[in-house]
Every structure is written in structure tokens, then in C-alpha cells.
Design an enzyme around this catalytic site. Structure first.
Site, PDB file in Angstrom:
ATOM      1  N   ASP A  25     -25.265 -20.278  22.917  1.00 29.85           N
ATOM      2  CA  ASP A  25     -25.221 -19.600  21.618  1.00 29.85           C
ATOM      3  C   ASP A  25     -24.270 -18.419  21.804  1.00 29.85           C
ATOM      4  OD1 ASP A  25     -25.623 -18.040  19.392  1.00 29.85           O
ATOM      5  OD2 ASP A  25     -27.781 -17.744  19.695  1.00 29.85           O
ATOM      6  N   LYS A  88     -16.507 -12.377  17.870  1.00 26.59           N
ATOM      7  CA  LYS A  88     -16.747 -13.579  17.062  1.00 26.59           C
ATOM      8  C   LYS A  88     -16.195 -13.410  15.641  1.00 26.59           C
ATOM      9  CE  LYS A  88     -20.608 -16.672  15.931  1.00 26.59           C
ATOM     10  NZ  LYS A  88     -22.034 -16.914  16.223  1.00 26.59           N
ATOM     11  N   GLU A 188     -25.050 -23.718  14.075  1.00 26.48           N
ATOM     12  CA  GLU A 188     -26.237 -22.961  14.500  1.00 26.48           C
ATOM     13  C   GLU A 188     -27.514 -23.433  13.791  1.00 26.48           C
ATOM     14  OE1 GLU A 188     -24.843 -18.972  13.953  1.00 26.48           O
ATOM     15  OE2 GLU A 188     -23.447 -19.163  15.628  1.00 26.48           O
ATOM     16  N   ASP A 212     -31.143 -16.918   8.727  1.00 26.91           N
ATOM     17  CA  ASP A 212     -30.699 -16.266   9.963  1.00 26.91           C
ATOM     18  C   ASP A 212     -30.310 -14.813   9.679  1.00 26.91           C
ATOM     19  OD1 ASP A 212     -29.336 -15.365  12.201  1.00 26.91           O
ATOM     20  OD2 ASP A 212     -28.179 -17.204  12.494  1.00 26.91           O
TER      21      ASP A 212
END
Ligand code: AMP
Length: 619
Positions: A25, A88, A188, A212
């Protein structure tokens, strides 16, 4: 012709089974690595008593030595310009895409050519987000190798469901650069579902909402699981909303309630940081207690669950608004959802669980650690790919990437390896020279960055493109791969409607040994390939800038001063010289120098044109 791979495993048939494939992850704030131990997914901890979260932070010291993780995070305050976080957010993005983040990042991002991929400057060197992410992946790989006592070379990496092609490709490249064969990029929310065992039974059909909420980002994805395939029906979210915002609300509340002097604390970074950390502590405490008490600056401070919920409510409402949007976009009714899965540390807040229950009429699943659930699911996906779950039949996949040659002999992947078959994908291009009337499309298969190292499958030419200035034609190359492995490649020019098609019969006509060799080669040469790709990309970018500069001087000779023309020509000549060499940083610096000098002049010319236009003159 059939795909010569083991369809149970999705792997090249001859590969050994005992390899461990890890699940990663790769997060904005933290990253985790996991694998299957005795049939169960587990995350790897960085030491006794530590948790599995590795901060996604990279620090460069004066000698260029790199550290990743907790130690690097500690340098965020003491050495911000050499400490890189939130990489990211930069993956696969141009400067224009991310310029709004500039004030949040303590380090320098480069605005040379604002439309091409962004770069980060640290201690006079230019790094791509791919290189930086590769540092994080290397450190995770090392962590796993130390823990397992053997080398790791294969991984599954997760990305948000809303990541586009460029962001996914950048993630793949980062894996490759870190010496990892990235077997699959997994969404994800799909990984989180797999961690809960959803999708492991072929007969299972259901609709899943994955909520999330991390430290700095929020997203909601609605998935449909059918015949073992997860489809993303919709996603919604806010990339600048998260637990950090709740911490900030608590700090503001304390300032107001206790009358702390903002002017003095505002100047003291350490004090400010201490209060922020205390606010986070209070927030976490209130997820399982009714009140929080502590003291700061000689004052006792308290926060009750009820007051905390009043502070968090507006932020939580914003996430619920996104959930409603996602539900509408998915075409489902709340009553059609079968599961709600929680991801991200902030979902431990009880108010979030109760609000989600109100909205969707379902109790969210929260048995697994929301910080670990994505990595655990990535490990499950890795285990399926390793062929250890005999009950699960994987879909047919392309064993090698398919793509075309672009400027400089680079391989531009259109269908990445391990994509579902049948499948289709397309990409848009344009011309790089004025008046180009034909386009040669060369189709290649393989994992290397230069087409010369890959296998050529075929070639054809799109003719009769009407002559236009460079950059004007809208070319699209489209790949369709059918269930029998027949690849049809179509090229068209949208403005004129010109098109050409070729059918390649044996997209997989290749021996197993040859395929294994191509895969191994791609890993072995990854670093060298990526460096070469970066150099060629910089050269291409530089060639475009040189061409535009020449054109700019020609078109504006009358409005430019003699000195400006001389300087522009000198800087352009310097750029052309640097392009002949092999030093990418030199090319980048020359490009930046030219851009820095020409940008204000270009703006002035634009103003002149606008003024003329306003006065009704022809430009
Ligand atoms: P992530 O980005 O998924 O690691 O999420 C980290 C965020 O979760 C941070 O904002 C943390 O403050 C928050 N968090 C972690 N544990 C808790 C908790 N028990 N209650 C509320 N928020 C938490």
C-alpha cells in the site's frame, strides 16, 4: 493463438511457485508492506513494538544519502527543503496539475515546462516523483527482505480507484526502478474488499461502498462484484480533506476557549506543533473515551466527546455529501448496497460509523485495522497471483505489455501486461514537425523502455494527414485485444477523419523461455532503462522548446529588443548543445534557464496581442 501462461496463476507457466509476492500500500502519508503467512495476510512491522506504518517521507542529507520513514519524518521540521513528503500527489502529474499544492510543500517543484511531468529539485538535482516513490518502495522491499530473510522481487501495488493511466504507469515504473516486478496494480477499494474475503467466491455478487478517510485525503468508491470481477461504478472525494483538518479545528477551538495568545504561539513552530500533536492525541482518545484532559502552557485543557463531535461534524458532512454524489453516479439506491468497508485511520471516529449507518442503512465493517486493510488485501491479491489459492480462477491476462514506438525510440505502453483479455485501450498523440502528412505506427511487445529491446509485432503507416502545424493534428492510436489474442491496431486523425487499421494475428506468438527472458531482462535493466527514458524525455521536451523558441523569435522580431533576441538565441543554442550530451540535469537546467528568461517576454507579447485584439486590430 492462445496465451501461453498458466491461467490458474496468471503467471508464466514455467515460473516457480515458491516465490513470495508481497502486497504494497503505497500511501500519501504512510506506506505498508504485507504478505501471506501460513494462509493469512500479515503486515510487516519495522521492529519490535513498532507498527507497520512506514511514513512516506524521504530525506536527503548533504552528502546525498537517503533515508525513508520515521527518521525522515522527524526532519520535516528541522530540514524541510530536503525532506520530501506527499510524493503520491505528484505521481504522473504535470506542474499545471499540482501548482496549487506548491504552498503546502516545503520543497521545490520545478515549473520549467508546466505541461510536462513535474519534477522535484533537491540540492541542485532534479528528481521525478517516480524516482522518489522508488526510494519508498526500496525501503519497504528492504524491510520485507530483512524480515523474511530472502530476496523479494515481485509485488502487487495499490493505487486509488480514481488514478488515471499516467498515474498508474508512474506507479509501475517506480516499482520497476526499485527492482520489483509489479505483477498488478490494484485499486485500493478492491484490495480492501479482498482483505474482508469479498471476491474470493466466484458465485458472490454484491455492491460495496468503500469509505476511505486518511490524514489528508478522502475518497468513496462504489464497486460492483460480479463473476469474480470488481468494477468501479463511481468514485468521489476530496484530496485535501482528512484527519489533519479535524486536528486543526480542535486547535482553533482551544485557542478560542482558553484565550491563548495567537501572536506569540504563531511565531513558535515547536509550540504550534506541540499543540497540534496534542489535538491529534485528544481526537484519538475520544474515539474510545468520553472526555480528554491534559495541560498545556500551564493551563488545564479538556475536550468532551460531544464538543469534539460538534467540531468534526462539518468535515464529516462534507464526506457524506461525496457519498451521496457517488451513490447517484453509481446508479444504485442505498438499499442496494450490501457492504460498507472502512479504510484509513480517521474512520475509527464513532460519529463517522453512526453517520454512515444513517446514510446507507448498514453497519460498516470495521473488524480489520483500517490502516492495514489495503495492504492486507494487496497481499491476498499477490497470493492469488502466486497460484496459492487454487479455488480462484484468474481471468486471462496479457503476459507482456503492448505498445507503440514514440519519439526517440521510446516504448509507449498502450495495454500494460496483466491487463484483462479481451481488452481495449487508446491513446492520443500529435505531430512534432510542421506539415507532417504521414505517421508510421510500429507496434511492440515487451517491458523494456526502449523499443529496440522489445519485440516488434508489426508496422503500418497512416497516410493522407492534411498538412498542419506541429501539435495540431489529433491522432489516436487504438488497440483492441480479443479473447484469442488477436490484436487490432487502428490509427486515426480526428480533424480529417483519416484512418488506417492493421490486424496482428499472434500477439503472443512467443515461446515461454523468450517471455521469461524478456521479463527478467526488464527487471535487470530497470534502472538503466528508466534513466535512459528520462534522458530521452528531457531531450524530446528540449527539442520542442527549442523549436517553439525559434518560431517565437521569427514571429515577434519586431516587438523584441535586440538584446532579447541575442539572449534568447544564446540560451536556445546552449540548450541545443546540452541536448547532444548525456547529462539530463544539464538539459533540465538549460531548459529552466531558457524558460525563466522567455516566460515574462512571452507574457508581454500576449498582452500586446490582447491589446491589439481589443482595439479591433488583426493579430
Ligand atoms: P492514514 O492516512 O490512513 O494513516 O490516517 C491517519 C489519520 O487517522 C490521522 O489523521 C490520524 O490522526 C487518524 N487516526 C488514527 N487513529 C485514530 C483514532 N483512533 N481516532 C481518530 N482518528 C484516528
Amino acid at each position: 493463438m492462445k496465451i501461453p501462461i498458466d491461467l490458474k496463476t496468471g503467471e508464466v507457466a514455467s515460473e516457480k511457485k515458491e516465490d513470495i509476492i508481497v502486497g504494497i500500500d503505497l500511501g500519501t502519508t504512510n506506506s505498508l508492506i504485507a504478505y501471506i503467512k501460513e494462509g493469512e495476510p500479515v503486515t510487516i512491522k519495522s521492529g519490535a513494538g513498532k507498527n507497520a506504518l512506514v511514513p512516506s517521507v524521504i530525506h536527503f542529507d548533504a552528502e546525498g544519502a537517503v533515508v525513508v520513514g520515521d527518521t525522515a519524518r522527524d526532519r520535516l521540521i528541522t530540514d524541510p527543503s530536503n525532506t520530501i513528503f506527499s510524493v503520491k500527489r505528484l505521481m504522473g502529474r504535470s506542474y499545471d496539475d499540482v501548482s496549487h499544492l506548491r504552498h503546502l510543500l516545503g520543497y521545490e517543484i520545478i515549473d520549467g515546462d508546466t505541461a510536462s511531468l513535474v519534477k522535484v529539485k533537491v540540492q541542485g538535482r532534479f528528481y521525478t516523483p517516480i524516482e522518489l516513490s522508488a526510494q519508498i518502495l526500496r525501503s519497504l522491499k528492504q524491510l520485507a527482505e530483512n524480515d523474511l530473510g530472502k530476496p523479494i522481487s515481485k509485488a502487487v501495488i495499490t493505487v486509488p480507484a480514481y488514478f488515471n493511466d499516467a498515474q498508474r504507469q508512474a506507479t509501475r515504473d517506480a516499482g520497476k526502478l526499485a527492482g520489483l516486478d509489479v505483477l498488478r496494480i490494484v485499486n485500493e477499494p478492491t484490495a480492501a474488499s479482498l482483505a474482508y474475503g469479498i471476491g474470493l467466491d466466484r458465485q458472490q455478487h454484491m455492491n460495496i461502498a468503500v469509505y476511505d478517510l486518511g490524514g489528508g485525503t478522502f475518497d468513496i468508491s462504489i464497486l460492483r462484484l460480479e463473476d469474480g470481477i470488481f468494477d468501479v461504478l463511481s468514485t468521489h472525494g476530496d484530496t485535501s480533506l482528512g484527519g489533519d483538518d479535524i486536528d486543526r479545528s480542535i486547535v482553533e477551538h482551544w485557542f478560542k476557549t482558553y484565550g491563548f495568545d495567537l501572536a506569540t504561539i504563531g511565531k513558535d513552530a515547536a509550540k504550534g506543533q506541540e499543540i497540534r500533536l496534542l489535538a491529534e492525541k485528544a481526537k484519538k482518545h475520544l474515539s474510545s473515551h468520553e472526555t480528554y484532559t491534559n495541560s498545556i502552557l500551564g493551563r488545564e485543557i479538556t475536550l468532551s466527546r460531544a464538543d469534539f463531535e460538534k467540531l468534526a461534524a462539518p468535515l464529516i458532512q462534507r464526506t457524506l455529501e461525496s457519498c451521496r454524489h457517488a451513490l447517484v453516479d453509481s446508479g444504485l439506491k442505498a438499499s442496494e448496497l450490501d457492504k460498507i468497508i472502512l479504510v484509513g485511520g480517521s474512520t475509527r471516529i464513532p460519529l463517522i460509523k453512526s453517520e454512515l449507518k444513517n446514510l446507507f442503512g448498514l453497519d460498516p465493517d470495521d473488524n480489520l485495522d483500517p490502516d492495514e486493510v489495503v495492504a492486507l488485501g494487496a497481499a491476498v491479491q499477490a497470493d492469488i497471483l502466486a497460484g496459492n489459492r487454487k479455488d480462484i480462477l484468474l481471468l486471462d491476462v496479457t503476459p507482456l505489455s503492448l505498445g507503440i514506438e514514440t519519439v526517440g525510440g521510446l516504448m509507449d505502453v498502450i495495454i500494460p501486461r496483466n491487463s484483462k483479455v479481451p481488452g481495449r485501450a487508446g491513446r492520443k498523440y500529435t505531430t512534432s514537425v510542421d506539415g507532417q502528412t504521414s505517421l508510421r505506427v510500429s507496434v511492440f511487445q515487451g517491458e523494456r523502455d526502449l523499443v529496440a529491446d522489445n519485440r516488434k509485432l508489426g508496422e503500418f503507416t497512416l497516410r493522407n494527414i492534411p498538412p498542419m502545424p506541429a501539435g495540431m493534428p489529433k491522432l489516436e492510436v487504438h488497440f483492441v485485444l480479443d479473447a484469442d489474442g488477436i490484436l487490432t491496431v487502428k490509427a486515426m486523425e480526428e480533424r480529417s477523419g483519416t484512418q488506417a487499421t492493421v490486424e496482428i494475428r499472434s500477439a503472443y506468438g512467443i515461446s515461454e523461455e523468450e517471455m521469461s527472458r524478456m521479463l527478467i531482462d526488464s527487471i535487470r535493466h530497470a534502472e538503466q532503462d528508466l534513466k535512459m527514458r528520462a534522458l530521452l524525455e528531457s531531450r524530446n521536451e528540449a527539442a520542442n522548446i527549442s523549436l517553439s523558441t525559434d518560431r517565437f523569435i521569427r514571429q515577434h522580431t519586431d516587438q523584441l529588443t535586440e538584446n532579447e533576441i541575442i539572449t534568447l538565441e544564446k540560451l536556445n543554442q546552449n540548450l541545443k548543445e546540452k541536448c547532444k550530451g548525456d547529462l539530463r540535469d544539464d538539459i533540465e537546467s538549460a531548459m529552466k534557464e531558457l524558460n525563466d528568461y522567455s516566460a515574462p517576454i512571452a507574457h508581454r507579447m500576449l498582452d500586446i496581442s490582447i491589446n491589439k485584439a481589443l482595439k479591433g486590430q488583426k493579430i
